[in-house]
Scaffold this motif. Structure first.
Motif, PDB file in Angstrom:
ATOM      1  N   ALA A 126     -11.506  -4.296  -8.791  1.00 57.31           N
ATOM      2  CA  ALA A 126     -11.769  -5.724  -8.621  1.00 57.31           C
ATOM      3  C   ALA A 126     -10.508  -6.515  -8.323  1.00 57.31           C
ATOM      4  O   ALA A 126     -10.582  -7.673  -7.908  1.00 57.31           O
ATOM      5  N   SER A 127      -9.324  -5.906  -8.496  1.00 54.52           N
ATOM      6  CA  SER A 127      -8.108  -6.705  -8.391  1.00 54.52           C
ATOM      7  C   SER A 127      -6.943  -6.018  -7.681  1.00 54.52           C
ATOM      8  O   SER A 127      -5.880  -6.609  -7.546  1.00 54.52           O
ATOM      9  N   GLU A 128      -7.112  -4.781  -7.207  1.00 56.24           N
ATOM     10  CA  GLU A 128      -6.007  -4.063  -6.576  1.00 56.24           C
ATOM     11  C   GLU A 128      -6.137  -4.056  -5.056  1.00 56.24           C
ATOM     12  O   GLU A 128      -7.238  -3.941  -4.513  1.00 56.24           O
ATOM     13  N   ILE A 129      -4.997  -4.177  -4.388  1.00 51.72           N
ATOM     14  CA  ILE A 129      -4.946  -4.056  -2.939  1.00 51.72           C
ATOM     15  C   ILE A 129      -3.952  -2.956  -2.582  1.00 51.72           C
ATOM     16  O   ILE A 129      -3.126  -2.562  -3.398  1.00 51.72           O
ATOM     17  N   ILE A 130      -4.038  -2.470  -1.344  1.00 55.38           N
ATOM     18  CA  ILE A 130      -3.143  -1.416  -0.880  1.00 55.38           C
ATOM     19  C   ILE A 130      -2.754  -1.697   0.554  1.00 55.38           C
ATOM     20  O   ILE A 130      -3.541  -2.258   1.325  1.00 55.38           O
ATOM     21  N   TRP A 131      -1.509  -1.356   0.932  1.00 54.97           N
ATOM     22  CA  TRP A 131      -1.059  -1.504   2.311  1.00 54.97           C
ATOM     23  C   TRP A 131       0.091  -0.549   2.572  1.00 54.97           C
ATOM     24  O   TRP A 131       0.719  -0.046   1.639  1.00 54.97           O
ATOM     25  N   ASN A 132       0.386  -0.320   3.844  1.00 51.94           N
ATOM     26  CA  ASN A 132       1.487   0.561   4.231  1.00 51.94           C
ATOM     27  C   ASN A 132       2.795  -0.216   4.376  1.00 51.94           C
ATOM     28  O   ASN A 132       2.807  -1.394   4.716  1.00 51.94           O
ATOM     29  N   ASP A 133       3.899   0.486   4.137  1.00 57.35           N
ATOM     30  CA  ASP A 133       5.231  -0.107   4.223  1.00 57.35           C
ATOM     31  C   ASP A 133       6.209   1.027   4.542  1.00 57.35           C
ATOM     32  O   ASP A 133       5.792   2.165   4.799  1.00 57.35           O
ATOM     33  N   ARG A 134       7.490   0.746   4.536  1.00 58.09           N
ATOM     34  CA  ARG A 134       8.496   1.794   4.682  1.00 58.09           C
ATOM     35  C   ARG A 134       9.574   1.602   3.616  1.00 58.09           C
ATOM     36  O   ARG A 134       9.872   0.495   3.210  1.00 58.09           O
ATOM     37  N   GLN A 135      10.139   2.741   3.178  1.00 57.98           N
ATOM     38  CA  GLN A 135      11.163   2.700   2.142  1.00 57.98           C
ATOM     39  C   GLN A 135      11.965   3.997   2.193  1.00 57.98           C
ATOM     40  O   GLN A 135      11.379   5.085   2.307  1.00 57.98           O
ATOM     41  N   ASP A 136      13.269   3.880   2.107  1.00 60.84           N
ATOM     42  CA  ASP A 136      14.154   5.047   2.036  1.00 60.84           C
ATOM     43  C   ASP A 136      13.879   6.067   3.148  1.00 60.84           C
ATOM     44  O   ASP A 136      13.795   7.274   2.915  1.00 60.84           O
ATOM     45  N   GLY A 137      13.741   5.555   4.368  1.00 59.21           N
ATOM     46  CA  GLY A 137      13.609   6.442   5.518  1.00 59.21           C
ATOM     47  C   GLY A 137      12.264   7.112   5.682  1.00 59.21           C
ATOM     48  O   GLY A 137      12.161   8.142   6.371  1.00 59.21           O
ATOM     49  N   GLN A 138      11.214   6.558   5.102  1.00 55.90           N
ATOM     50  CA  GLN A 138       9.885   7.139   5.277  1.00 55.90           C
ATOM     51  C   GLN A 138       8.820   6.060   5.133  1.00 55.90           C
ATOM     52  O   GLN A 138       9.065   4.979   4.593  1.00 55.90           O
ATOM     53  N   PHE A 139       7.613   6.356   5.637  1.00 57.24           N
ATOM     54  CA  PHE A 139       6.489   5.458   5.451  1.00 57.24           C
ATOM     55  C   PHE A 139       5.900   5.694   4.066  1.00 57.24           C
ATOM     56  O   PHE A 139       5.796   6.830   3.599  1.00 57.24           O
ATOM     57  N   VAL A 140       5.512   4.608   3.412  1.00 50.60           N
ATOM     58  CA  VAL A 140       4.926   4.669   2.077  1.00 50.60           C
ATOM     59  C   VAL A 140       3.719   3.738   2.041  1.00 50.60           C
ATOM     60  O   VAL A 140       3.412   3.054   3.022  1.00 50.60           O
ATOM     61  N   SER A 141       3.039   3.696   0.909  1.00 55.42           N
ATOM     62  CA  SER A 141       1.995   2.700   0.697  1.00 55.42           C
ATOM     63  C   SER A 141       2.230   2.020  -0.644  1.00 55.42           C
ATOM     64  O   SER A 141       2.769   2.622  -1.577  1.00 55.42           O
ATOM     65  N   ARG A 142       1.850   0.753  -0.707  1.00 55.64           N
ATOM     66  CA  ARG A 142       2.017  -0.051  -1.922  1.00 55.64           C
ATOM     67  C   ARG A 142       0.641  -0.364  -2.509  1.00 55.64           C
ATOM     68  O   ARG A 142      -0.287  -0.712  -1.778  1.00 55.64           O
ATOM     69  N   ILE A 143       0.539  -0.248  -3.819  1.00 58.55           N
ATOM     70  CA  ILE A 143      -0.659  -0.674  -4.534  1.00 58.55           C
ATOM     71  C   ILE A 143      -0.241  -1.785  -5.495  1.00 58.55           C
ATOM     72  O   ILE A 143       0.688  -1.615  -6.287  1.00 58.55           O
ATOM     73  N   LEU A 144      -0.916  -2.928  -5.390  1.00 53.92           N
ATOM     74  CA  LEU A 144      -0.572  -4.081  -6.220  1.00 53.92           C
ATOM     75  C   LEU A 144      -1.809  -4.559  -6.959  1.00 53.92           C
ATOM     76  O   LEU A 144      -2.865  -4.783  -6.340  1.00 53.92           O
ATOM     77  N   ASP A 145      -1.699  -4.693  -8.286  1.00 51.13           N
ATOM     78  CA  ASP A 145      -2.758  -5.272  -9.095  1.00 51.13           C
ATOM     79  C   ASP A 145      -2.506  -6.774  -9.190  1.00 51.13           C
ATOM     80  O   ASP A 145      -1.510  -7.212  -9.761  1.00 51.13           O
ATOM     81  N   LEU A 146      -3.416  -7.556  -8.633  1.00 52.19           N
ATOM     82  CA  LEU A 146      -3.199  -8.999  -8.555  1.00 52.19           C
ATOM     83  C   LEU A 146      -3.400  -9.701  -9.879  1.00 52.19           C
ATOM     84  O   LEU A 146      -2.973 -10.848 -10.039  1.00 52.19           O
ATOM     85  N   LYS A 147      -4.027  -9.064 -10.835  1.00 52.23           N
ATOM     86  CA  LYS A 147      -4.197  -9.684 -12.155  1.00 52.23           C
ATOM     87  C   LYS A 147      -2.962  -9.471 -13.020  1.00 52.23           C
ATOM     88  O   LYS A 147      -2.460 -10.399 -13.640  1.00 52.23           O
ATOM     89  N   SER A 148      -2.478  -8.246 -13.066  1.00 48.57           N
ATOM     90  CA  SER A 148      -1.319  -7.950 -13.909  1.00 48.57           C
ATOM     91  C   SER A 148       0.004  -8.179 -13.204  1.00 48.57           C
ATOM     92  O   SER A 148       1.044  -8.344 -13.840  1.00 48.57           O
ATOM     93  N   GLY A 149      -0.018  -8.183 -11.863  1.00 50.31           N
ATOM     94  CA  GLY A 149       1.215  -8.300 -11.098  1.00 50.31           C
ATOM     95  C   GLY A 149       1.967  -6.996 -10.986  1.00 50.31           C
ATOM     96  O   GLY A 149       3.027  -6.943 -10.365  1.00 50.31           O
ATOM     97  N   LYS A 150       1.438  -5.920 -11.557  1.00 47.67           N
ATOM     98  CA  LYS A 150       2.117  -4.632 -11.518  1.00 47.67           C
ATOM     99  C   LYS A 150       1.829  -3.909 -10.205  1.00 47.67           C
ATOM    100  O   LYS A 150       0.703  -3.911  -9.717  1.00 47.67           O
ATOM    101  N   GLY A 151       2.876  -3.287  -9.657  1.00 52.71           N
ATOM    102  CA  GLY A 151       2.728  -2.549  -8.419  1.00 52.71           C
ATOM    103  C   GLY A 151       3.290  -1.150  -8.534  1.00 52.71           C
ATOM    104  O   GLY A 151       4.109  -0.861  -9.405  1.00 52.71           O
ATOM    105  N   ARG A 152       2.852  -0.273  -7.660  1.00 45.47           N
ATOM    106  CA  ARG A 152       3.400   1.079  -7.594  1.00 45.47           C
ATOM    107  C   ARG A 152       3.460   1.524  -6.150  1.00 45.47           C
ATOM    108  O   ARG A 152       2.723   1.011  -5.292  1.00 45.47           O
ATOM    109  N   THR A 153       4.344   2.445  -5.880  1.00 39.91           N
ATOM    110  CA  THR A 153       4.559   2.934  -4.521  1.00 39.91           C
ATOM    111  C   THR A 153       4.117   4.383  -4.416  1.00 39.91           C
ATOM    112  O   THR A 153       4.500   5.224  -5.226  1.00 39.91           O
ATOM    113  N   ILE A 154       3.318   4.676  -3.402  1.00 44.48           N
ATOM    114  CA  ILE A 154       2.877   6.037  -3.086  1.00 44.48           C
ATOM    115  C   ILE A 154       3.774   6.539  -1.960  1.00 44.48           C
ATOM    116  O   ILE A 154       3.917   5.858  -0.934  1.00 44.48           O
TER     117      ILE A 154
END
Length: 428
Positions: A126-154
């Motif tokens: 109900a509150s998480e979104i995901i999108w692609n990004d780049r970090q440290d020389g590679q493509f990654v994806s970000r997951i962000l919980d909009l309620k808690s503000g906590k994010g993690r990188t895949i």
């Protein structure tokens, strides 16, 4: 997998908890659009504004949150050129119940004009979104919980996410960028550039809980599966356009191959999430946009046979060499972007620019009656062509009340447009 902090944590949390929200009734849609003297369309309003440009991208992603209140989008400061590896877009959402307020959520440097950065609400959340990004020389994806503000990188990009939000499948975006700029991401060259069908590139399964990525279907394997129309030794193989079935038991992909002259053909392939039980469903070389109707049936644009003069919308069963049964011949556009509204009573579709006025027409098709209802005509200036064109890519809200499209608006460039289809669908 790693954690990252969200600088807008407190603000976003307050937004998702409803602080400062106003009633939807305080907003008004624009007057009904008219074409000619009599034709009327459903109410529409533009929910983003310049000077920056806003869009969402592809039609088969979850743009609306489960409550149909928040609408995801991307923001960029330029148009009419290819993105560079260092071009940043902003990630945000529109609050439909608070004056269409734009709320910034993050950013990305892994994106293209047609599909953005694969931004979407994480299925099953109900509150998480995901999108692609780049970090440290590679493509990654970000997951962000909009309620808690906590994010993690895949440590892998994603394309399609399973209905339970735990698994994703993804192609090699470096390969796509090589063979079809506008659908991959710039910045990292394809390490298999000279290999026509590499064994270490293809479709990867991504565990969104552990971050582990596994190659499940290689380009070498698919190049040796079934019969490839107009096969020749110098064709270059790649995958694009992936989509999980509604129950997550299988996924679709387009196996494409490019000839030295730049032309390409395609087959529609399905497989289980582990890459097993590969089926070549449409094998005539001509297949494009598609959508699952249910776990066993797919609506796809193709030709009845390789020699057919025109394309159509065909319902097929998920099986090798499926029989093509045309839907809405001469009524449902045969070149648009297809989705079923919840319940499968309506098919949502659009058109590419048509006529001297270059009008794009999102429309609904009523399956039982065969009736088509146009939702508006949207002008696409000639400047919007090729890689940076603006397809409307219509997306529906979970409550079937709204359709959101991308389209140029006056002198403000591409912006998000919201169409109220509740009187058509009966949604409340």
């Amino acid at each position: 997998m790693s954690n990252y902090s969200c600088s807008r944590r407190e603000f976003v949390s307050r937004v998702m908890c409803g602080v400062g929200a106003s009633a939807l009734g305080s907003l008004s849609f624009g007057a009904e659009q008219k074409s000619g003297a009599e034709q009327k369309f459903p109410p529409m309003r533009v929910i983003t504004k310049g000077p920056r440009h806003h869009w969402f991208g592809y039609y088969d992603k979850l743009q609306f949150d489960p409550t149909s209140r928040y609408v995801l989008g991307m923001e960029v400061a330029f148009e009419h050129r290819s993105p560079r590896a260092d071009d940043v877009i902003k990630i945000g959402m529109v609050d439909l119940e608070d004056g269409d307020r734009w709320i910034e959520l993050g950013e990305s440097t892994a994106w293209n004009w047609q599909q953005g950065c694969m931004l979407q609400w994480l299925p099953g959340s109900a509150s998480e979104i995901i999108w692609n990004d780049r970090q440290d020389g590679q493509f990654v994806s970000r997951i962000l919980d909009l309620k808690s503000g906590k994010g993690r990188t895949i440590p892998s990009p994603i394309y399609s996410v399973s209905p339970d939000g735990k698994t994703a499948v993804t192609p090699d975006f470096r390969r796509i960028q090589d063979v079809r700029p506008g659908y991959g991401y710039p910045g990292f060259p394809d390490p298999n550039f000279k290999d026509l069908a590499p064994q270490d590139s293809g479709i990867f399964r991504v565990d969104l809980e552990t971050g582990k990525s596994t190659l499940i279907l290689s380009l070498e394997e698919i190049s040796q599966t079934g019969t490839i129309p107009k096969n020749q030794k110098d064709i270059k193989h790649y995958f694009n356009h992936l989509l999980f079935s509604p129950d997550g038991s299988r996924f679709i992909t387009l196996h494409r191959w490019q000839y030295p002259n730049g032309k390409r053909l395609s087959r529609m392939v399905t497989a289980r999430p582990d890459g097993s039980d590969v089926r070549v469903v449409i094998d005539n070389g001509f297949v494009s946009h598609f959508i699952w109707r249910d776990p066993e049936h797919i609506l796809a644009q193709s030709k009845a046979t390789a020699d057919s003069p025109s394309w159509g919308d065909f319902l097929v069963k998920d099986e090798t060499g499926a029989e093509l049964k045309e839907v809405g011949k001469g009524v449902l556009d045969n070149g648009g972007h297809l989705t079923y509204l919840p319940g499968n009573e309506w098919i949502l579709n659009d058109t590419y620019p048509k006529g001297k006025e270059r009008m794009q027409t999102p429309h609904l098709y009523h399956v039982a009656s065969g009736k088509r209802i146009d939702l508006g005509h949207f002008h696409s200036p000639k400047l919007y062509t090729g890689e940076w064109r603006v397809d409307t890519h219509p997306r529906y809200s979970p409550n079937s009340r709204y359709v959101c499209i991308d389209s140029p608006y006056q002198d403000q460039g591409r912006q998000l447009h919201l169409i109220d289809i509740s009187e058509i669908t009966g949604a409340s």
